[in-house]
Design an enzyme around this catalytic site. Structure first.
Site, mmCIF file in Angstrom:
data_model
loop_
_atom_site.group_PDB
_atom_site.id
_atom_site.type_symbol
_atom_site.label_atom_id
_atom_site.label_comp_id
_atom_site.label_asym_id
_atom_site.label_seq_id
_atom_site.Cartn_x
_atom_site.Cartn_y
_atom_site.Cartn_z
ATOM 1 N N SER A 1 0.787 -1.210 0.052
ATOM 2 C CA SER A 1 -0.002 -0.134 0.122
ATOM 3 C C SER A 1 0.887 1.271 -0.020
ATOM 4 O O SER A 1 0.609 2.576 -0.521
ATOM 5 C CB SER A 1 -0.938 -0.105 1.156
ATOM 6 O OG SER A 1 -0.341 0.221 2.543
ATOM 7 N N ARG B 1 23.007 -13.841 3.002
ATOM 8 C CA ARG B 1 22.370 -12.504 2.869
ATOM 9 C C ARG B 1 23.293 -11.692 1.893
ATOM 10 O O ARG B 1 22.667 -10.925 1.140
ATOM 11 C CB ARG B 1 22.344 -11.887 4.136
ATOM 12 C CG ARG B 1 21.916 -10.548 4.216
ATOM 13 C CD ARG B 1 21.812 -9.517 5.464
ATOM 14 N NE ARG B 1 21.421 -10.374 6.470
ATOM 15 C CZ ARG B 1 20.024 -10.490 6.708
ATOM 16 N NH1 ARG B 1 19.138 -10.161 6.018
ATOM 17 N NH2 ARG B 1 19.563 -11.121 7.754
ATOM 18 N N MET C 1 10.842 -7.037 4.732
ATOM 19 C CA MET C 1 10.975 -7.702 5.943
ATOM 20 C C MET C 1 12.390 -8.297 6.132
ATOM 21 O O MET C 1 12.467 -9.159 6.997
ATOM 22 C CB MET C 1 9.720 -8.876 6.067
ATOM 23 C CG MET C 1 8.449 -8.112 5.657
ATOM 24 S SD MET C 1 8.073 -6.705 6.975
ATOM 25 C CE MET C 1 7.832 -7.739 8.600
ATOM 26 N N HIS D 1 8.760 3.304 8.998
ATOM 27 C CA HIS D 1 8.507 2.193 10.194
ATOM 28 C C HIS D 1 6.975 2.663 10.810
ATOM 29 O O HIS D 1 6.933 4.002 11.323
ATOM 30 C CB HIS D 1 9.708 2.141 11.202
ATOM 31 C CG HIS D 1 9.523 1.298 12.065
ATOM 32 N ND1 HIS D 1 9.525 -0.057 12.024
ATOM 33 C CD2 HIS D 1 9.260 1.534 13.546
ATOM 34 C CE1 HIS D 1 9.215 -0.633 13.215
ATOM 35 N NE2 HIS D 1 8.994 0.218 13.943
ATOM 36 N N LEU E 1 18.692 -2.259 12.284
ATOM 37 C CA LEU E 1 17.271 -2.527 12.237
ATOM 38 C C LEU E 1 16.457 -1.120 12.545
ATOM 39 O O LEU E 1 16.706 -0.710 13.704
ATOM 40 C CB LEU E 1 16.795 -3.732 12.918
ATOM 41 C CG LEU E 1 15.464 -4.206 12.791
ATOM 42 C CD1 LEU E 1 15.018 -4.370 11.455
ATOM 43 C CD2 LEU E 1 14.964 -5.195 14.012
ATOM 44 N N THR F 1 -2.627 4.894 7.316
ATOM 45 C CA THR F 1 -3.164 6.455 6.696
ATOM 46 C C THR F 1 -2.089 7.507 6.626
ATOM 47 O O THR F 1 -1.670 8.120 5.588
ATOM 48 C CB THR F 1 -4.255 7.023 7.308
ATOM 49 O OG1 THR F 1 -5.266 5.662 7.114
ATOM 50 C CG2 THR F 1 -5.109 7.991 6.598
HETATM 51 C C1 GRF Z 1 3.803 -0.640 6.696
HETATM 52 O O1 GRF Z 1 3.104 -0.526 7.895
HETATM 53 C C2 GRF Z 1 5.565 -0.118 6.923
HETATM 54 O O2 GRF Z 1 5.490 0.789 7.831
HETATM 55 C C3 GRF Z 1 6.073 -1.498 7.439
HETATM 56 O O3 GRF Z 1 5.380 -2.414 6.761
HETATM 57 C C4 GRF Z 1 4.211 -1.994 6.552
HETATM 58 C C5 GRF Z 1 4.087 -2.198 4.874
HETATM 59 O O4 GRF Z 1 2.776 -2.105 4.304
HETATM 60 N N1 GRF Z 1 7.572 -1.380 7.315
HETATM 61 P P1 GRF Z 1 2.452 -2.184 2.735
HETATM 62 O O5 GRF Z 1 3.027 -3.320 2.225
HETATM 63 O O6 GRF Z 1 3.038 -0.753 2.120
HETATM 64 O O7 GRF Z 1 0.937 -2.082 2.689
#
Ligand code: GRF
Length: 226
Positions: free
Chosen positions: A14, A66, A91, A110, A145, A173
């Site tokens: 998103s 990695r 991730m 984050h 991290l 949002t």
């Molecule tokens: C978000 O909450 C971002 O802050 C975190 O992972 C989530 C990713 O959401 N790092 P999306 O895949 O962008 O919907």
């Protein structure tokens, strides 16, 4: 200047969508050169394809370390002429060599007010702790991290009794507004990193006003007389 961006994600995308939308609406002077995912089933890939953005899947499970995975990512980013890397729900931790290949040119978002609640499920951590205010942070990425110089933060209230998901929705949002804003500052060369701090320069060519009134966020709200 049109910024050449590469987006790394692992999930629904998103934040990718909000970057794309801000570009399409003319608010963000950037072009997404490639979307990279370590998860073959990430929903963000379909979003990118819908907008005819090039995608590439580099499944970390197919690499022995990695470093090898990172160096495969780096090859694609460089081949596509990417200048700025956006982590948008990616991730995995980036290794040193990838971070050093893009000094001051990798951003992360984050879902908490760093340095509080780094790591996985920051929204759950905040809800469990019982904070009254949480939010989101966009920062430059270093080798640790959810760590590095902060570009922008936004706060939202957190309410006792509400679940993690309600808080997460409110934070998301806000994420969708602050990430494109941070990128636009970079596109206009308005960010300077000095002694580990980010400074925002005024826009030389146009005067940009804050888009909304920005009250103090105090939660629970202050009562009369305070
Ligand atoms: C978000 O909450 C971002 O802050 C975190 O992972 C989530 C990713 O959401 N790092 P999306 O895949 O962008 O919907």
């Amino acid at each position: 200047m049109t910024l050449s961006v590469g987006v790394l994600l692992s999930g629904g995308g998103s934040n990718l969508q909000s970057i794309v939308d801000h570009i399409d609406e003319g608010f963000l002077e950037a072009r997404i050169r490639v979307v990279l995912s370590n998860e073959p089933k990430a929903g963000g890939l379909a979003r990118a394809q819908k907008h005819r953005i090039q995608t590439s899947v580099l499944d970390h499970r197919s690499y022995s370390s990695r470093e090898e995975h990172d160096s495969a990512l780096l090859k694609v980013l460089q081949a596509e002429g990417v200048e700025v890397v956006c982590l948008a729900g990616y991730m995995r931790l980036l290794g040193k060599s990838l971070v050093r290949a893009y000094p001051g040119r990798i951003l992360n978002i984050h879902p908490a007010l760093l340095p509080s609640f780094p790591g996985l499920d920051a929204q759950q951590q905040a809800a469990d702790y019982g904070v009254r205010i949480s939010g989101a942070t966009v920062h430059f990425v270093d080798e640790f991290l959810d760590h590095g110089p902060i570009i922008i933060q936004g706060a939202v209230p957190a309410y006792p009794g509400e679940g993690r998901d309600d808080l997460a929705r409110r934070i998301l949002t806000l994420e969708h507004r602050i990430y494109p804003q941070a990128l636009q500052w970079l596109a206009r060369d308005r960010l300077r990193l000095t002694d580990g701090r980010v400074h925002l320069l005024p826009d030389k060519e146009r005067s940009v006003k804050g888009s909304r009134s920005q009250p103090l966020l105090v939660n629970p709200p202050l009562e009369e007389g305070f």
